[in-house]
Motif scaffolding. Sequence first.
Motif: not given
Ligand code: SF4
Length: 235
Positions: A40, A42-43, A46, A201-204, A207, A210, A216, A223
């Motif tokens: 992801c 976004r991760k 972060f 985010g690439q929700v998967n 998550c 994460c 997020c 999410i």
């Molecule tokens: S919760 Fe999921 S979508 Fe959000 S930053 Fe983490 S991996 Fe990405």
Amino acid sequence: MRRTQQIKTPDKIIEFLGRENRIYPARNTMGYSVSALLGCPRKAFFQKTRTSFEKIDLTQVEDNIWRTTRGNFLHQITQAYSWNELEGKYTVSINGEDIPVFGRLDCYDPEEKNIIEFKTMDNVSKSTSEGLLPFDSHIKQIQIYGTIFENIIPVEKLTIVYLDMNDVVSFEIQKEDMSNWIISKVTAIENAIKSKEMPDGQVNSFCKLCNYQTTCSNNKNGIEKPLSVLEARRR
Ligand code: SF4
């Protein structure tokens, strides 16, 4: 009459599984790992911006961490080759700055000049007969390793080996130059950091594992709410 009852898994076992899964984020602010680029964005944002991370309630992710740890045990098959767990660095130049990308090979066969990547999963033979293997993400990953390591060791073949408790199935993967893909991924995250614009985010399914679930969920295109957070903020 049986006098047994199911109980919660002992804490020490859960803690061991958490440690085996390296449940806390790697603070690699220097560069990127291949898995960060494949995961992801976004991760990765972060991690690079040192966003405060959260402690995960491991009892809520028991299944996930056991599956990964079981995979780690099966990974001992890498001992079949004398060259295993090889680390490599590939440098990309973005906006005049050299940024390293790190990769780690499961193993390498110097005789065949073959990079071998092991993947553990449930029901390998069913997935093979349904034509699901190899997964696109796994193909991309080993092709990236091919690109990174080609500058370090001779690479003529790429092989993915799928394992479960019953079966082993292998696939030869075509080599492909992934330099442009690596550059575009790193550029996108670096630009997001510079402009302070959080990527979507690439929700998967990961998550739940994460460490940035609250941050997020507090921003759109991620999410909706934290899934397995024990402590909201952690440094
Ligand atoms: S919760 Fe999921 S979508 Fe959000 S930053 Fe983490 S991996 Fe990405």
